[in-house]
Scaffold this active site. Structure first.
Site, PDB file in Angstrom:
ATOM      1  N   GLU A  48     -10.851   0.474  -4.289  1.00 31.98           N
ATOM      2  CA  GLU A  48     -10.410   0.632  -2.939  1.00 31.98           C
ATOM      3  C   GLU A  48      -9.153   1.567  -3.327  1.00 31.98           C
ATOM      4  O   GLU A  48      -8.698   1.893  -4.594  1.00 31.98           O
ATOM      5  CB  GLU A  48     -10.118  -0.126  -2.163  1.00 31.98           C
ATOM      6  CG  GLU A  48      -9.318  -1.533  -2.632  1.00 31.98           C
ATOM      7  CD  GLU A  48      -9.511  -2.711  -1.785  1.00 31.98           C
ATOM      8  OE1 GLU A  48     -10.008  -2.684  -1.105  1.00 31.98           O
ATOM      9  OE2 GLU A  48      -8.793  -3.639  -2.358  1.00 31.98           O
TER      10      GLU A  48
ATOM     11  N   ASP B  49       0.797  -1.097   0.018  1.00 30.73           N
ATOM     12  CA  ASP B  49       0.026   0.140   0.032  1.00 30.73           C
ATOM     13  C   ASP B  49       0.858   1.182   0.053  1.00 30.73           C
ATOM     14  O   ASP B  49       0.686   2.117   0.918  1.00 30.73           O
ATOM     15  CB  ASP B  49      -1.003   0.031   1.226  1.00 30.73           C
ATOM     16  CG  ASP B  49      -1.719  -1.040   1.273  1.00 30.73           C
ATOM     17  OD1 ASP B  49      -1.831  -1.637   2.376  1.00 30.73           O
ATOM     18  OD2 ASP B  49      -2.107  -1.884   0.254  1.00 30.73           O
TER      19      ASP B  49
HETATM   20  C1  6LW Z   1      -5.855  -1.836   1.939  1.00 30.36           C
HETATM   21  C2  6LW Z   1      -6.906  -2.226   0.685  1.00 30.36           C
HETATM   22  C3  6LW Z   1      -6.273  -3.628   0.340  1.00 30.36           C
HETATM   23  O1  6LW Z   1      -6.457  -0.987   2.960  1.00 30.36           O
HETATM   24  O2  6LW Z   1      -6.008  -4.118   1.263  1.00 30.36           O
HETATM   25  O3  6LW Z   1      -6.305  -5.153  -1.167  1.00 30.36           O
HETATM   26  C4  6LW Z   1      -5.785  -3.489   2.526  1.00 30.36           C
HETATM   27  N1  6LW Z   1      -6.280  -3.699  -0.824  1.00 30.36           N
HETATM   28  O4  6LW Z   1      -6.387  -1.071  -0.197  1.00 30.36           O
HETATM   29  C5  6LW Z   1      -4.709  -3.758   3.455  1.00 30.36           C
HETATM   30  O5  6LW Z   1      -3.717  -3.662   2.375  1.00 30.36           O
END
Ligand code: 6LW
Length: 507
Positions: free
Chosen positions: A178, A22
């Site tokens: 996300e 991330d």
């Molecule tokens: C993060 C989200 C994700 O907050 O997993 O798969 C979570 N994507 O963007 C933890 O890395």
């Protein structure tokens, strides 16, 4: 940690290997700064500095005191700190992050990214993970979260203005929109997101609009980046952030994994930070060469300080690379009891416990050699390769015996044991050997040999274990392997810890 920069004009990707997911990046003048997630580990949110986007040096952890990072004793593996966004605005650095185990979305600021960072500003009106910050020309601060929802905030007080609004749902049929990031580029506002979930279906998509609140028009070429369905050595590519270099070129940092072994492939280093160039075609980003050995950027490379193989704990406070699950209280982890030694004082009875006393560093190379000089001093402890409380291998010593222990899901066993080579301090070790090109599709990603040095210095493994059981594909979760020292009973002292990469620069 200085990585990258090869003699053949390429660089090594990932630019920040090991469990550094991330990534969020910003630039101030000629300096780049980058932050990553850290989940149940304390301190949290590792911060890196670079002058060339290739070589990154950890300069600290943004959340390095309990008032900033509370991880309750029952914080589950992969709980705690989710994705950050790091930005520079109005002469200050801003970091927004979600503590899913305490407090939700929190905002921190500083004038020096190496720290100290402020106490948290809470954002009760911002619900959701993966918060992003962007300021418009009038100085309004827009906070965008997974979903994709958005609300205006006051970053100094945490006040929100109006209810959150859904501004995009991502590509129809794709799950989990996300990791949103909003940028003003030219005449447009660009909204970059991840979708498909952080596993093999992960990808990056983008939309653009004329205002920070949209409406947003999706890029016709979405996803602008994905490796799903490709036989590519870098998988799960997604969760990206964009940055413009001083020469005007654009670059993307993103997470990816490097599965090893046979079918289906197991990744053990967690989700790592990769770099890729970005061009703009017809007002849309086009991602360039995302490979293990891309061409170096068109500017002089600026390696950071070399990382010493040995940490002898002579500097008092542990270096920024050292992390512990949930907390690192001085009562249980200190360098003050025996000059030049690290002392761990046990709480629980083993690494199966949520309150285990463990201090480790991320495994950052597919093959590596680890050694530590340990004085059990009437206690019990040793060296461990840890993914979480249910997935770890350790070589453990007390004053009489050395034991190889394996915990794989519901199974825990003492694989082997033997008398200590001699009374007093002893050297314990872990050799991790990656399977380069598996001749057997059933092979795991690596082999882990854990053992002890004899009096003559020869290393004797007590056993060699299949590394697939310490992989994310088996254990699940969002972290990666952490290799370190622990105390399971009483007090255990460590004089030094060696971490030696054994890989060629390119996989
Ligand atoms: C993060 C989200 C994700 O907050 O997993 O798969 C979570 N994507 O963007 C933890 O890395």
């Amino acid at each position: 940690m200085a990585f990258g920069g090869q003699a053949d004009g390429t660089v090594a990707n990932p630019v920040i290997p090991g469990f550094h997911p991330d990534p969020s990046v910003c630039r101030v003048g000629d300096d780049y700064y980058l932050a990553c997630s850290s989940f149940e580990y304390f301190p949290g949110v590792p911060l890196f500095h670079s002058r060339d986007l290739v070589h990154w040096t950890q300069i600290g952890n943004a959340l390095d005191r309990p008032g900033q990072l509370r991880l309750p004793a029952d914080t589950p593996a992969s709980g705690g700190i989710y994705a950050p966004t790091l930005r520079h605005h109005d002469g200050r650095f801003w970091l927004i992050v979600t503590n899913v185990s305490d407090g939700g979305n929190l905002l921190f600021t500083t004038t020096d990214p190496a720290g100290p960072w402020s106490d948290p500003v809470r954002l009760p009106g911002v619900t959701g993970i993966d918060p992003d910050l962007a300021w418009d020309e009038e100085g309004t601060c827009w906070c965008t979260v997974a979903g994709v929802h958005q609300v205006r905030i006051d970053p100094y007080t945490g006040e929100t203005f109006g209810p959150p609004r859904r501004i995009w749902s991502g590509t129809p049929g794709a799950k989990a929109p996300e990791a949103p990031h909003l940028y003003r580029i030219g005449d447009h506002w660009y909204l970059l997101i991840a979708e498909g979930g952080t596993e093999r279906g992960h990808g990056v998509s983008v939309a653009r609009g004329r205002t920070p609140a949209g409406p947003f028009e999706p890029c016709p070429a979405n996803p602008v980046l994905t490796h799903r369905g490709l036989d590519h050595p870098i998988q799960n590519t997604g969760h990206a952030d964009l940055v413009q270099a001083p020469d005007g070129s654009w670059w993307m940092v993103l997470l990816g994994v490097r599965p090893g072994g046979g079918t289906p492939g197991w990744h053990v280093l967690g989700r790592e930070t990769f770099l890729a160039p970005v061009d703009w075609v017809d007002g849309w980003p086009v991602v360039g060469d995302l490979s293990p050995a891309p061409a170096a950027p068109p500017w002089p490379l600026r390696p950071g300080p070399a990382v010493p193989r040995r940490d002898d704990f002579d500097l008092g406070e542990p270096q920024p690379c050292w992390i512990s699950p949930r907390d690192r209280s001085a009562r249980h982890c200190t360098t003050g009891k025996r000059a030049g030694w690290l002392t761990l004082h046990a709480r629980g009875g083993s690494l199966d416990d949520l309150d285990a006393v463990f201090l480790g560093r991320r495994q950052q190379h597919p093959s590596c050699r680890v050694r530590a000089l340990v004085d059990p001093a009437g206690g019990r402890g040793g060296l461990a390769v840890r993914l979480d409380e249910r997935h770890h291998y350790e070589i453990e010593a007390d004053s009489a015996e050395v034991r190889l222990i394996a915990r794989i899901g519901p199974l825990r066993t003492v694989v082997a044991s033997r008398p200590v080579p001699a009374a007093g301090p002893l050297v314990l070790g872990v050799d991790v050997t990656a399977v380069r090109t598996p001749h057997d599709p059933r092979s795991g990603p690596d082999d882990l040999s854990l053992g002890v040095e004899e009096r003559d210095g020869a290393f004797t493994p007590l056993g060699t274990l299949d590394g697939r059981y310490l992989s994310t594909e088996v254990a699940g979760g969002f972290t990666g392997r952490v290799i370190g020292m622990y105390a399971a009973a009483g007090t255990v002292h460590f004089d030094w810890f060696d971490y030696e990469p054994l890989d060629p620069p390119h996989p």
